[in-house]
Design a protein around this motif. Structure first.
Motif, mmCIF file in Angstrom:
data_model
loop_
_atom_site.group_PDB
_atom_site.id
_atom_site.type_symbol
_atom_site.label_atom_id
_atom_site.label_comp_id
_atom_site.label_asym_id
_atom_site.label_seq_id
_atom_site.Cartn_x
_atom_site.Cartn_y
_atom_site.Cartn_z
ATOM 1 N N TYR A 125 6.097 -1.685 13.126
ATOM 2 C CA TYR A 125 5.049 -0.765 12.698
ATOM 3 C C TYR A 125 4.098 -1.524 11.775
ATOM 4 N N CYS A 126 2.798 -1.299 11.900
ATOM 5 C CA CYS A 126 1.834 -1.851 10.948
ATOM 6 C C CYS A 126 1.731 -0.898 9.761
ATOM 7 N N VAL A 127 1.875 -1.434 8.559
ATOM 8 C CA VAL A 127 1.885 -0.586 7.370
ATOM 9 C C VAL A 127 1.116 -1.253 6.232
ATOM 10 N N ALA A 128 0.860 -0.460 5.193
ATOM 11 C CA ALA A 128 0.383 -0.982 3.908
ATOM 12 C C ALA A 128 1.518 -0.834 2.905
ATOM 13 N N MET A 129 1.736 -1.878 2.126
ATOM 14 C CA MET A 129 2.747 -1.840 1.055
ATOM 15 C C MET A 129 2.178 -2.562 -0.161
ATOM 16 N N ALA A 130 2.795 -2.362 -1.302
ATOM 17 C CA ALA A 130 2.286 -2.947 -2.542
ATOM 18 C C ALA A 130 2.422 -4.468 -2.551
ATOM 19 N N LYS A 131 1.622 -5.109 -3.405
ATOM 20 C CA LYS A 131 1.588 -6.572 -3.468
ATOM 21 C C LYS A 131 2.929 -7.184 -3.838
ATOM 22 N N GLY A 132 3.728 -6.457 -4.596
ATOM 23 C CA GLY A 132 5.011 -7.005 -5.028
ATOM 24 C C GLY A 132 5.927 -7.369 -3.875
ATOM 25 N N PHE A 133 5.860 -6.612 -2.793
ATOM 26 C CA PHE A 133 6.726 -6.886 -1.643
ATOM 27 C C PHE A 133 6.348 -8.195 -0.958
ATOM 28 N N THR A 134 5.049 -8.402 -0.731
ATOM 29 C CA THR A 134 4.640 -9.632 -0.054
ATOM 30 C C THR A 134 4.800 -10.842 -0.966
ATOM 31 N N LYS A 135 4.643 -10.636 -2.278
ATOM 32 C CA LYS A 135 4.817 -11.764 -3.203
ATOM 33 C C LYS A 135 6.270 -12.231 -3.192
ATOM 34 N N LEU A 136 7.217 -11.287 -3.195
ATOM 35 C CA LEU A 136 8.626 -11.670 -3.128
ATOM 36 C C LEU A 136 8.959 -12.300 -1.782
ATOM 37 N N SER A 166 -0.183 -8.171 -9.497
ATOM 38 C CA SER A 166 0.283 -8.796 -8.249
ATOM 39 C C SER A 166 1.780 -8.634 -8.039
ATOM 40 N N ASP A 167 2.517 -8.209 -9.077
ATOM 41 C CA ASP A 167 3.948 -7.967 -8.942
ATOM 42 C C ASP A 167 4.264 -6.499 -8.686
ATOM 43 N N GLU A 168 3.248 -5.735 -8.425
ATOM 44 C CA GLU A 168 3.336 -4.281 -8.361
ATOM 45 C C GLU A 168 4.163 -3.746 -7.195
ATOM 46 N N PHE A 169 5.031 -2.758 -7.492
ATOM 47 C CA PHE A 169 5.725 -2.000 -6.465
ATOM 48 C C PHE A 169 5.231 -0.558 -6.374
ATOM 49 N N PRO A 214 2.034 1.326 -7.204
ATOM 50 C CA PRO A 214 0.685 1.815 -7.510
ATOM 51 C C PRO A 214 0.483 3.258 -7.041
ATOM 52 N N HIS A 215 1.247 3.675 -6.041
ATOM 53 C CA HIS A 215 1.221 5.047 -5.533
ATOM 54 C C HIS A 215 2.614 5.648 -5.680
ATOM 55 N N ASP A 216 2.747 6.918 -5.307
ATOM 56 C CA ASP A 216 4.052 7.563 -5.459
ATOM 57 C C ASP A 216 4.922 7.411 -4.209
ATOM 58 N N HIS A 217 4.570 6.473 -3.318
ATOM 59 C CA HIS A 217 5.357 6.197 -2.120
ATOM 60 C C HIS A 217 5.205 4.717 -1.797
ATOM 61 N N LEU A 218 6.108 4.194 -0.985
ATOM 62 C CA LEU A 218 6.110 2.747 -0.723
ATOM 63 C C LEU A 218 5.418 2.349 0.575
ATOM 64 N N VAL A 219 5.376 3.244 1.559
ATOM 65 C CA VAL A 219 4.906 2.879 2.900
ATOM 66 C C VAL A 219 3.737 3.761 3.326
ATOM 67 N N GLU A 220 2.670 3.126 3.824
ATOM 68 C CA GLU A 220 1.567 3.838 4.477
ATOM 69 C C GLU A 220 1.426 3.285 5.890
ATOM 70 N N PHE A 221 1.563 4.136 6.883
ATOM 71 C CA PHE A 221 1.438 3.706 8.269
ATOM 72 C C PHE A 221 -0.035 3.540 8.642
ATOM 73 N N VAL A 222 -0.318 2.503 9.439
ATOM 74 C CA VAL A 222 -1.664 2.325 9.982
ATOM 75 C C VAL A 222 -1.739 3.096 11.300
ATOM 76 N N VAL A 223 -2.798 3.873 11.471
ATOM 77 C CA VAL A 223 -2.959 4.708 12.664
ATOM 78 C C VAL A 223 -4.327 4.460 13.279
ATOM 79 N N ASP A 224 -4.505 4.974 14.499
ATOM 80 C CA ASP A 224 -5.815 4.915 15.149
ATOM 81 C C ASP A 224 -6.737 5.951 14.507
ATOM 82 N N GLU A 225 -6.390 7.200 14.649
ATOM 83 C CA GLU A 225 -7.121 8.278 13.993
ATOM 84 C C GLU A 225 -6.198 9.005 13.022
ATOM 85 N N LYS A 226 -5.181 9.664 13.560
ATOM 86 C CA LYS A 226 -4.158 10.288 12.738
ATOM 87 C C LYS A 226 -2.895 10.426 13.579
#
Length: 480
Positions: free
Chosen positions: A356-367, A413-416, A418-430
């Motif tokens: 799945y393509c998602v958005a996650m906080a910078k802390g995950f990719t930094k680790l 950049s170490d952030e886990f 920034p929002h109240d959830h960890l995963v945002e799915f990328v979608v076409d429209e919804k």
């Protein structure tokens, strides 16, 4: 003239009372003709299966100098000894007796156009070194027999026989296409499929690069198991319950004349991917307030919800020089039946285990960057492959593989959080309504089939990022 899928004796009599030209001009008659071909092919398949079994028994007797009445006993013992490694699993390599890598031309609607055999580049040449060089190989995809643990091999059954649908790209399937079919269209119904392709402009050319097999494949409902042993092990199929497994001696018949058979079982194909634990859920975690972007659920001090996810549109990424644009428009990216953007793990094929393509906080990719393949000097990696693991209210585990296509904005950049959830799915429209909850967010429960799912851990794949690129040069991105 009857228009049902059943062919009666009267239909057959009517069919042969017409001339070949009249049959070709009458769609109902042509449909009966097509079904007669299928009936003939099914009979041929059964005869072939019987002949194959007799041939295997005869060859075994000659090879081991066994009397005829001793062969069955020998085979039973031999296959019981080997059955654990003979059963096919997800990723087994298959081919077809009628396939070819060669370019072929098909004449339809007054146009003769070439078709090209698409090759699965993910299959290592060493795995198919004993296969005829003209054959096209593809991987078996087991979509309905859920594995209980991450990286566990998933057994195939006789019910894993769904071919790639001719018209619906979103349909999950088990059997890939095998390049070009040596047998060309043999009915008006099939010729109409190719005529439609020939009349499409750019899209038609794309379809011809898939090869002709995709549009001619017409599989039997189940694989054929031969009675070389008294019984086969059974495995659970989510659609059909307990079904027999399939082995290296099983075959799947195609009504267009081919026989699909295994090249490898998949059980020793690759070592399990190495995963590194980079994050464990923290009880009582709060939103940091470091978000540098506007949006919902980014208020400082709010509790982090491990059972929640949101979504964002792929159309957010308009700048072609960015890695995000490269990832969401990747050649193996697609929108699945739920409206979520995914990337195939096996080039050209889709399965229930794709990223799945998602958005996650910078802390995950930094680790992930700390533990995984580093970038070359002057380049930066992007699109880390992670596995998110969940637990339901009964303690059962689930997992979901993702590619991080976007980093959530934060001044840290170490952030886990920034929002109240960890995963945002990328979608076409919804996303489709079947996987959203009452707040219009993607529900982990509805998506993965659990109850009360919460994120517990995040792992990184050791092979690192998905793409690399150079900010210092010409902003070009490429596969890692």
């Amino acid at each position: 003239m009857p228009k049902s899928n059943e062919t009666t004796k009267r239909d057959v009599k009517d069919y042969f009372e017409y001339s070949e030209k009249e049959r070709a001009q009458n769609p109902d008659l042509d449909g009966i003709g097509r079904r007669l071909v299928d009936i003939y092919q099914a009979g041929w398949n059964a005869a072939t299966a019987d002949a194959t079994l007799k041939g295997q028994i005869s060859d075994t007797g000659e090879r081991y100098d066994l009397e005829e009445d001793k062969i069955g006993e020998f085979l039973k013992k031999e296959y019981q000894d080997r059955e654990s490694r003979e059963y096919l699993v997800d990723g087994a390599i298959l081919t077809c007796t009628n396939c070819t890598k060669r370019e072929i031309s098909i004449d339809a609607g007054g146009k003769e156009l070439p078709y090209y055999a698409k090759i699965d580049a993910s299959i290592d040449a060493d795995l198919i070194k004993n296969l005829d060089s003209d054959k096209v190989a593809g991987r078996l995809i087991v979509t309905d027999n859920s594995a209980l643990k991450a990286n566990e091999l998933t057994h195939a059954t006789v019910a894993d026989s769904i071919g790639r649908d001719k018209y619906d790209d979103s349909k999950q399937y088990n059997i890939p296409n095998f390049g070009n079919c040596q047998r060309k269209p043999d009915s008006n119904m099939e010729l109409e499929i190719f005529e439609k392709i020939h009349n499409e402009a750019g899209e038609g050319e794309v379809k011809r690069k898939e090869g002709s097999c995709r549009y001619l494949m017409k599989l039997e409902e189940e694989w054929e198991n031969f009675d070389l042993i008294q019984s086969y092990c059974t495995f659970h199929d989510d659609r059909k319950g307990e079904r027999e497994g399939i082995t290296m001696t099983s075959m799947l018949f195609c009504k267009h004349g081919g026989i699909i058979y295994p090249v490898t079982s998949g059980q020793t194909m690759v070592e399990p991917a190495e995963l590194i634990l980079i994050y464990q859920a923290e009880a009582g975690a709060l939103v940091s307030g470091n978000a540098n972007e506007s949006g919902q659920a980014a208020q400082k001090g709010e509790p982090v919800k491990y059972d929640k996810s949101t979504y964002l549109s792929k159309w957010k990424y308009k700048d072609k020089s960015t890695p995000q644009y490269y990832i969401v428009n990747y050649e193996d990216a697609y929108i699945d039946e739920n409206g979520l953007l995914r990337i195939s793990k096996m080039p050209g094929y889709r399965s229930g285990n794709d990223y799945y393509c998602v958005a996650m906080a910078k802390g995950f990719t930094k680790l992930a960057e700390e533990y995984c393949t580093p970038a070359e000097e002057g380049n930066i990696n992007y699109g880390y492959k992670l596995q998110v693991r969940f637990e339901d209210e009964d303690g059962k585990s689930y997992s979901m593989d993702v590619i991080v296509a976007e980093a959530k904005g934060s001044s840290d950049s170490d952030e886990f959080y920034p929002h109240d959830h960890l995963v945002e799915f990328v979608v076409d429209e919804k996303p489709k309504g079947s996987i959203v909850n009452e707040k219009s967010n993607v529900s982990f429960d509805l998506l993965l089939g659990g109850k009360g799912l919460e994120i517990k851990e995040v792992y990184a794949y050791k092979d690192g990022a998905f793409v690399e690129g150079n900010y210092r040069a010409d902003y070009q991105w490429k596969d890692k």
